[in-house]
Design an enzyme around this catalytic site. Structure first.
Site, mmCIF file in Angstrom:
data_model
loop_
_atom_site.group_PDB
_atom_site.id
_atom_site.type_symbol
_atom_site.label_atom_id
_atom_site.label_comp_id
_atom_site.label_asym_id
_atom_site.label_seq_id
_atom_site.Cartn_x
_atom_site.Cartn_y
_atom_site.Cartn_z
ATOM 1 N N ASP A 96 0.826 -1.211 0.000
ATOM 2 C CA ASP A 96 0.000 0.000 0.000
ATOM 3 C C ASP A 96 0.860 1.260 0.000
ATOM 4 O OD1 ASP A 96 -2.056 -1.804 0.247
ATOM 5 O OD2 ASP A 96 -2.409 -1.431 2.374
ATOM 6 N N ASP A 148 5.766 -9.292 9.616
ATOM 7 C CA ASP A 148 5.792 -7.840 9.490
ATOM 8 C C ASP A 148 7.048 -7.437 8.736
ATOM 9 O OD1 ASP A 148 3.397 -7.298 10.688
ATOM 10 O OD2 ASP A 148 4.238 -6.917 12.677
ATOM 11 N N ASP A 150 9.575 -5.470 9.253
ATOM 12 C CA ASP A 150 10.882 -5.289 9.883
ATOM 13 C C ASP A 150 11.425 -6.554 10.545
ATOM 14 O OD1 ASP A 150 8.922 -5.307 11.789
ATOM 15 O OD2 ASP A 150 9.448 -3.393 12.701
ATOM 16 N N ASP A 242 -4.640 -8.842 14.841
ATOM 17 C CA ASP A 242 -4.066 -10.103 15.295
ATOM 18 C C ASP A 242 -4.768 -10.615 16.546
ATOM 19 O OD1 ASP A 242 -3.156 -8.018 16.834
ATOM 20 O OD2 ASP A 242 -1.038 -8.330 16.399
#
Length: 360
Positions: A96, A148, A150, A242
């Site tokens: 995005d 994710d 990172d 989550d």
């Protein structure tokens, strides 16, 4: 005891009630953390023996991205280096971004067209939950791994995780323990790394050992597609998609595994500004889930009373912060209406005195 309390003025009575209330709330939190510590210690042990698979299944790695140009390539490269059959590994990136991340990830799609697929969304509908929903709809792999941006998963992670999904058909997901890449970057990361260890080694291990409410931590988890679909997929009406999914899975009877010996390292916020932003989002998301699922948890026939209590304690975790601030704020008016000696003598002779002493 009532006589001593009745002799006090109304401001004094009000102050005692408030002080006692916050003491009880903070005491319950402290006692519960001690209980989780005991459960974690008792829950130590080897992971269950996994079956030997004659053939590994196809796994899709879902990666939601939003302006992650600095770390996107590192994550995709680590996924491509997975010790897993190339023809069975699919990497779906839902991007995005508007900062140049798209060009980075599309370069991987051009170089590895059999393994990497990029879906670029021009509007962030549903944010991360919406991206994960899009990724799920675009693949048909039964097993889905989520990272994710990172994070940097080790090469053997999938090889070790996948067999656990075959232990039981009702296992919705297998969760790894999150660790950190930049623990010594700042005093913020040093402090936060200790908190992460406490969460992963005490809280998560205790909840798994005692079959308490699961909390998929948002990354480093291998899911069964059919489990996600059975509870309606990813939901975007809270900031913690989550946790939202975790609650719905357990309320429907799905199980999970937590494997603290398998780790997935990632970066943690190096500055107070980033930490505050992260914690604000999590605090609001937990509060939203508390409001959304409180009645469902209390009315569930699949959860015991203890499981219900611990589920609500988990969802109310971030309430500790405002209660603690409120308790500190009470000290000024408390000493304005009482002398310092009151707490050491007369307070314990009031009807409220035995309450905090019972918690200690």
């Amino acid at each position: 005891m009532w006589t001593v309390f009745a002799q006090l003025s109304f401001p004094q009575q009000l102050m005692l009630v408030l002080i006692t209330a916050v003491t009880v709330l903070l005491g319950l939190y402290a006692i519960n953390w001690s209980l989780l510590t005991i459960l974690s210690i008792r829950g130590r042990g080897k992971a269950p023996t996994t079956p030997k698979l004659m053939e590994l299944p196809e796994v899709a790695i879902h990666i939601p991205l939003f302006n992650e140009r600095r770390v996107a390539a590192r994550l995709i490269q680590s996924c491509l280096k997975m010790d897993y059959p190339t023809e069975k590994l699919k990497i779906v990136v839902v991007d995005d971004s508007s900062d140049g991340t798209t060009e980075v990830v599309e370069s991987f799609a051009r170089r590895f067209p059999q393994n990497v697929r990029v879906i670029h969304r021009t509007e962030r509908v549903g944010y991360k939950a919406g991206a994960l929903k899009t990724a799920l709809e675009s693949t048909d792999s039964e097993f889905v791994m989520i990272f994710d941006a990172d994070y940097v998963p080790p090469p053997d992670l999938l090889q070790k995780l996948v067999p656990y999904m075959y232990l039981r058909d009702d296992i919705a997901f297998v969760q790894t323990r999150s660790t950190y890449l930049n623990a010594n970057q700042s005093w913020i990361t040093k402090a936060l790394s200790l908190a992460i260890d406490g969460y992963g080694i005490i809280d998560q291990r205790a909840r798994h050992a005692a079959s308490l409410l699961a909390h998929f931590s948002g990354t480093g988890g291998l899911f069964r597609r059919s489990a996600i679909q059975s509870v309606g997929g990813w939901a975007s009406d809270t900031l913690t998609e989550d946790l939202d999914l975790s609650i719905r899975l357990q309320l429907k009877g799905w199980k999970y595994l937590y494997l603290p010996e398998l780790t997935a390292p990632g970066e943690i916020p190096p500055s107070f500004k980033l930490l505050r932003k992260q914690q604000y989002r999590w605090a609001k998301g937990f509060a939203q889930c508390f409001r959304k699922y409180c009645r469902s948890i209390l009315g569930s026939t699949k959860l015991s009373r203890f499981q219900k209590f611990e589920a609500l304690m988990l969802l109310a975790t971030y309430f500790v912060c405002p209660v603690s601030i409120f308790s500190l704020a009470l000290l000024i008016p408390y000493f304005a209406v009482f002398p310092l000696s009151f707490f050491f003598k007369e307070y314990w002779q009031t009807v409220l005195g035995p309450i905090p002493s019972g918690l200690s």
